[in-house]
Design a protein around this motif. Structure first.
Motif, PDB file in Angstrom:
ATOM      1  N   ARG A 230       0.804  -1.223   0.000  1.00 10.92           N
ATOM      2  CA  ARG A 230       0.000   0.000   0.000  1.00 10.92           C
ATOM      3  C   ARG A 230       0.833   1.268   0.000  1.00 10.92           C
ATOM      4  O   ARG A 230       0.336   2.358  -0.236  1.00 10.92           O
ATOM      5  CB  ARG A 230      -0.931   0.029   1.224  1.00 10.92           C
ATOM      6  CG  ARG A 230      -1.786  -1.202   1.404  1.00 10.92           C
ATOM      7  CD  ARG A 230      -2.647  -1.502   0.176  1.00 10.92           C
ATOM      8  NE  ARG A 230      -3.580  -0.416  -0.138  1.00 10.92           N
ATOM      9  CZ  ARG A 230      -4.304  -0.348  -1.248  1.00 10.92           C
ATOM     10  NH1 ARG A 230      -4.170  -1.290  -2.176  1.00 10.92           N
ATOM     11  NH2 ARG A 230      -5.126   0.660  -1.459  1.00 10.92           N
ATOM     12  N   SER A 231       2.123   1.124   0.292  1.00 16.75           N
ATOM     13  CA  SER A 231       2.994   2.290   0.400  1.00 16.75           C
ATOM     14  C   SER A 231       4.415   1.880   0.048  1.00 16.75           C
ATOM     15  O   SER A 231       4.818   0.744   0.332  1.00 16.75           O
ATOM     16  CB  SER A 231       2.950   2.848   1.825  1.00 16.75           C
ATOM     17  OG  SER A 231       4.068   3.662   2.099  1.00 16.75           O
ATOM     18  N   PRO A 232       5.205   2.806  -0.553  1.00 15.84           N
ATOM     19  CA  PRO A 232       6.614   2.484  -0.808  1.00 15.84           C
ATOM     20  C   PRO A 232       7.355   2.104   0.469  1.00 15.84           C
ATOM     21  O   PRO A 232       8.352   1.377   0.422  1.00 15.84           O
ATOM     22  CB  PRO A 232       7.164   3.778  -1.411  1.00 15.84           C
ATOM     23  CG  PRO A 232       5.971   4.425  -2.043  1.00 15.84           C
ATOM     24  CD  PRO A 232       4.828   4.120  -1.110  1.00 15.84           C
ATOM     25  N   GLY A 233       6.857   2.555   1.602  1.00 19.21           N
ATOM     26  CA  GLY A 233       7.483   2.228   2.871  1.00 19.21           C
ATOM     27  C   GLY A 233       7.282   0.788   3.304  1.00 19.21           C
ATOM     28  O   GLY A 233       7.862   0.343   4.297  1.00 19.21           O
ATOM     29  N   ASP A 234       6.445   0.047   2.567  1.00 18.81           N
ATOM     30  CA  ASP A 234       6.217  -1.356   2.900  1.00 18.81           C
ATOM     31  C   ASP A 234       7.411  -2.239   2.548  1.00 18.81           C
ATOM     32  O   ASP A 234       7.473  -3.400   2.956  1.00 18.81           O
ATOM     33  CB  ASP A 234       4.976  -1.888   2.173  1.00 18.81           C
ATOM     34  CG  ASP A 234       3.686  -1.294   2.713  1.00 18.81           C
ATOM     35  OD1 ASP A 234       3.699  -0.796   3.854  1.00 18.81           O
ATOM     36  OD2 ASP A 234       2.670  -1.323   1.991  1.00 18.81           O
ATOM     37  N   PHE A 235       8.358  -1.703   1.786  1.00 18.14           N
ATOM     38  CA  PHE A 235       9.519  -2.489   1.374  1.00 18.14           C
ATOM     39  C   PHE A 235      10.665  -2.321   2.365  1.00 18.14           C
ATOM     40  O   PHE A 235      10.919  -1.222   2.858  1.00 18.14           O
ATOM     41  CB  PHE A 235      10.013  -2.042  -0.010  1.00 18.14           C
ATOM     42  CG  PHE A 235       8.975  -2.165  -1.089  1.00 18.14           C
ATOM     43  CD1 PHE A 235       8.344  -3.372  -1.332  1.00 18.14           C
ATOM     44  CD2 PHE A 235       8.634  -1.062  -1.855  1.00 18.14           C
ATOM     45  CE1 PHE A 235       7.385  -3.478  -2.331  1.00 18.14           C
ATOM     46  CE2 PHE A 235       7.680  -1.159  -2.856  1.00 18.14           C
ATOM     47  CZ  PHE A 235       7.048  -2.379  -3.086  1.00 18.14           C
ATOM     48  N   GLY A 236      11.358  -3.412   2.631  1.00 18.63           N
ATOM     49  CA  GLY A 236      12.535  -3.352   3.486  1.00 18.63           C
ATOM     50  C   GLY A 236      13.693  -2.685   2.763  1.00 18.63           C
ATOM     51  O   GLY A 236      13.672  -2.502   1.540  1.00 18.63           O
ATOM     52  N   GLU A 237      14.728  -2.357   3.509  1.00 24.09           N
ATOM     53  CA  GLU A 237      15.889  -1.678   2.944  1.00 24.09           C
ATOM     54  C   GLU A 237      16.585  -2.517   1.871  1.00 24.09           C
ATOM     55  O   GLU A 237      17.193  -1.980   0.951  1.00 24.09           O
ATOM     56  CB  GLU A 237      16.883  -1.325   4.051  1.00 24.09           C
ATOM     57  CG  GLU A 237      16.394  -0.256   5.020  1.00 24.09           C
ATOM     58  CD  GLU A 237      16.249   1.108   4.365  1.00 24.09           C
ATOM     59  OE1 GLU A 237      16.957   1.364   3.361  1.00 24.09           O
ATOM     60  OE2 GLU A 237      15.426   1.909   4.841  1.00 24.09           O
TER      61      GLU A 237
END
Length: 350
Positions: A230-237
């Motif tokens: 739902r958000s680009p922040g859902d991906f880990g580094e």
């Protein structure tokens, strides 16, 4: 062969009759690209796949620089007769983190021998050229691959992300059983003239003209079509999608609207968005065998359930309206030449 009670069933790739489970398992994420993977869970996922009749396993020598083949070899040890193993060659990592393509005949043989050792087998069921080397005549590469078939080290040959022109030239040297290309509701390039085709040809039409089966990778849009992102922040580094053109900026927002429309239709049918997206791929023909990738048993089981999803002509029409060719925003790769880089218009000068 998949067990008789399998909900997945079988399909045939190529005119020479390579029988595989109608849905495969992409194993790449167990070694790279999508964040850390748990080895124990990865092996358990392969074992669960075999229990469910998903016996067509896809790997490559470049995934984890050999690690993925070793993992698949370990997971399938003692169960050779239950699986159809597909692996690939021609790509390797460069010191600067890039990728090198090598289709030279001598590299074909060296890579095959190394893959056989890592997979712990005497023969590879389906051997793909991972990317066509535009600097080496494909006739030379496929000729070397054909020698492996004659020697009993490989059963069937395949191409991955090859252009229409390359498919024709390869098929003139030796029968090609399968073409692996990205194909999903948000990547419909194989259906489109110019999407690796030459002139008015499409990759899909040329493959079918030669009796070549289609093996779509990323049929769930690299996970996006599941609706879970739902958000680009859902991906880990350490997840490569953080920099993917379709998962960043305005493209992400635009693509989210497409996914939400798929989710809405899936809700009407009482299935998940991912199951609906996978069912669409399965409905594209009896010669189509998608290989959704996962490293977790729960997602594998959800994918397998897509085999039971029935789509009406109206459902298919609605999905075509939601996600027509070209609907997704952003390119498939940061480097666009990685997709159909062997097309005549992209081929480098000698």
């Amino acid at each position: 062969m998949p067990p008789a009670t399998s909900p997945v069933g079988t399909r045939t790739l190529g005119r020479d009759g390579l029988t595989v489970s109608a849905q495969g398992l992409g194993c790449m994420g167990m070694s790279q690209m999508y964040g850390a993977a748990d080895r124990t869970e990865s092996i358990a996922t392969v074992h669960r796949a075999l229990e469910l009749g998903v016996t067509f396993l896809d790997t490559s020598d470049v995934y984890g620089s050999g690690h993925n083949e070793e993992l698949v070899g370990e997971a399938t040890a003692g169960r050779r007769d239950e699986v159809q193993l597909a692996t690939k060659f021609s790509l390797s990592r460069t010191p600067d983190g890039g990728v090198r393509i090598d289709g030279r005949p001598e590299n074909v043989r060296a890579c095959a021998e190394a893959s056989l050792r890592r997979l712990r087998v005497e023969v590879i069921d389906l051997y793909y050229q991972h990317r066509v080397d535009p600097r080496v005549p494909i006739e030379d590469t496929v000729g070397a691959m054909a020698e492996l078939v004659a020697e009993g080290k490989v059963r069937y040959l395949g191409l991955s992300e090859a252009s229409a022109a390359s498919i024709r030239r390869a098929a003139a040297v030796h029968p090609i059983a399968a073409l692996q290309s990205e194909w999903s509701l948000w990547t419909r390039d194989p259906e489109v003239a110019g999407g690796g085709g030459a002139g008015g040809d499409t990759v899909l039409a040329v493959a079918r003209e030669h009796g070549i089966g289609i093996v779509p990778f990323s049929p769930l849009g690299r996970g996006f079509l599941t609706g879970a992102i739902r958000s680009p922040g859902d991906f880990g580094e350490d997840d490569w999608r953080r920099g993917h053109p379709r998962f960043t900026g305005e493209a992400f927002t635009a693509n989210l609207r497409l996914v939400d429309a798929v989710r809405a239709l899936a809700g009407e049918k009482g299935v998940t968005a991912g199951q609906l997206a996978l069912a669409w791929v399965l409905a594209q023909g009896p010669d189509v065998v998608p290989i959704p990738g996962t490293k977790r048993r729960a997602y594998l089981e959800e994918n397998v359930a897509a085999a039971a999803v029935e789509l009406s002509a109206e459902d298919l029409a609605r999905l075509d309206a939601i996600a027509p060719p070209g609907a997704a925003a952003g390119g498939r790769y940061v480097d666009s030449s990685y997709a159909y880089g062997d097309s005549p218009e992209r081929r480098p000068a000698p």
